[in-house]
Design an enzyme around this catalytic site. Structure first.
Site, PDB file in Angstrom:
ATOM      1  N   SER A 158     -50.047 -32.138  14.896  1.00 30.96           N
ATOM      2  CA  SER A 158     -49.824 -33.057  13.783  1.00 30.96           C
ATOM      3  C   SER A 158     -50.683 -32.637  12.605  1.00 30.96           C
ATOM      4  CB  SER A 158     -50.168 -34.495  14.207  1.00 30.96           C
ATOM      5  OG  SER A 158     -49.858 -35.416  13.174  1.00 30.96           O
ATOM      6  N   ASP A 159     -50.146 -32.793  11.408  1.00 27.06           N
ATOM      7  CA  ASP A 159     -50.925 -32.484  10.212  1.00 27.06           C
ATOM      8  C   ASP A 159     -50.434 -33.371   9.076  1.00 27.06           C
ATOM      9  OD1 ASP A 159     -52.967 -30.101   9.527  1.00 27.06           O
ATOM     10  OD2 ASP A 159     -51.878 -30.711   7.723  1.00 27.06           O
ATOM     11  N   GLN A 160     -51.347 -33.674   8.169  1.00 24.19           N
ATOM     12  CA  GLN A 160     -51.029 -34.616   7.102  1.00 24.19           C
ATOM     13  C   GLN A 160     -51.312 -34.023   5.732  1.00 24.19           C
ATOM     14  OE1 GLN A 160     -53.490 -38.328   6.397  1.00 24.19           O
ATOM     15  NE2 GLN A 160     -51.689 -39.223   7.346  1.00 24.19           N
ATOM     16  N   GLY A 162     -46.683 -34.436   9.353  1.00 22.63           N
ATOM     17  CA  GLY A 162     -45.835 -33.568  10.162  1.00 22.63           C
ATOM     18  C   GLY A 162     -46.181 -33.719  11.631  1.00 22.63           C
TER      19      GLY A 162
END
Length: 197
Positions: free
Chosen positions: A69-71, A107
């Site tokens: 996960s990435d923001q 994401g």
């Protein structure tokens, strides 16, 4: 069928969120370059980084579901707000966000290292910031020091006091892991937190 689950993150915030699903899992920190590519959209960047985090750990974790996960946060002019890393940068970010509508693109990627199957999702959440004084910004940063958080705030703490309104499907995405979407993706791999033992 019971699956081994790995969270591709060293973030304590994402770990706490995943624990809410009641599934056993391990954590490992991937080493990737998080630089945006030329003309890459915020959604594409968030999903690419989430995918790369999962893929970076795949070789050492066979027969595993790896969650990445990435923001990425964007201001109305399209500029990116990354993890500030310093007090000065956080002051700058919150000053620019004051009175603005900031979009958070989270994401999500789930990779099955047994089959190579990859499923991705991007969650959008919108935050309307109050008009913040420099004194309020300084007071907030002094109390929470959110220098490792995209957008320079911690949603799970005093960050909520910075906003006038929120809009989106899953407020967990602001902390870094959209659990509603993740539950749906895990379901596609046969993992259901309600049926796990």
């Amino acid at each position: 069928m019971k699956r081994t689950i790995l969270l591709a993150s060293s973030s304590p915030y994402r770990k706490q969120l995943l624990e809410r699903l009641g599934l056993p899992f391990d954590c490992a920190s991937p080493d990737i370059d998080e630089s945006p590519e030329s003309a890459e959209s915020a959604d594409a960047l968030a999903v690419r980084l989430a995918t790369q985090k999962a893929q970076a750990l795949a070789e050492n974790h066979p027969d595993t579901l790896i969650i990445g996960s990435d923001q990425v946060a964007t201001l109305p002019d399209g500029s990116l707000l990354n993890k500030p890393g310093s007090h000065e940068k956080a002051v700058e970010q919150l000053t620019r966000s004051s009175g603005q509508c900031v979009k958070f693109h989270t994401g999500l990627a789930v990779l099955d290292t047994l089959t190579g199957d990859l499923k991705t999702h991007c969650e959008l959440f919108t935050v309307n910031f109050r008009n913040l004084s420099q004194e309020e910004i300084a007071g907030y940063l002094l109390k929470e020091k959110p220098y490792d958080c995209a957008g320079s705030f911690k949603m799970e703490g005093l960050g909520i006091t910075l906003f006038s309104s929120l809009a989106g499907q899953d407020p967990n995405s602001l902390i870094g892991l959209p659990l509603i979407a993740l539950t749906a993706l895990l379901g596609e791999f046969g993992v259901n937190p309600l049926l796990a033992r």
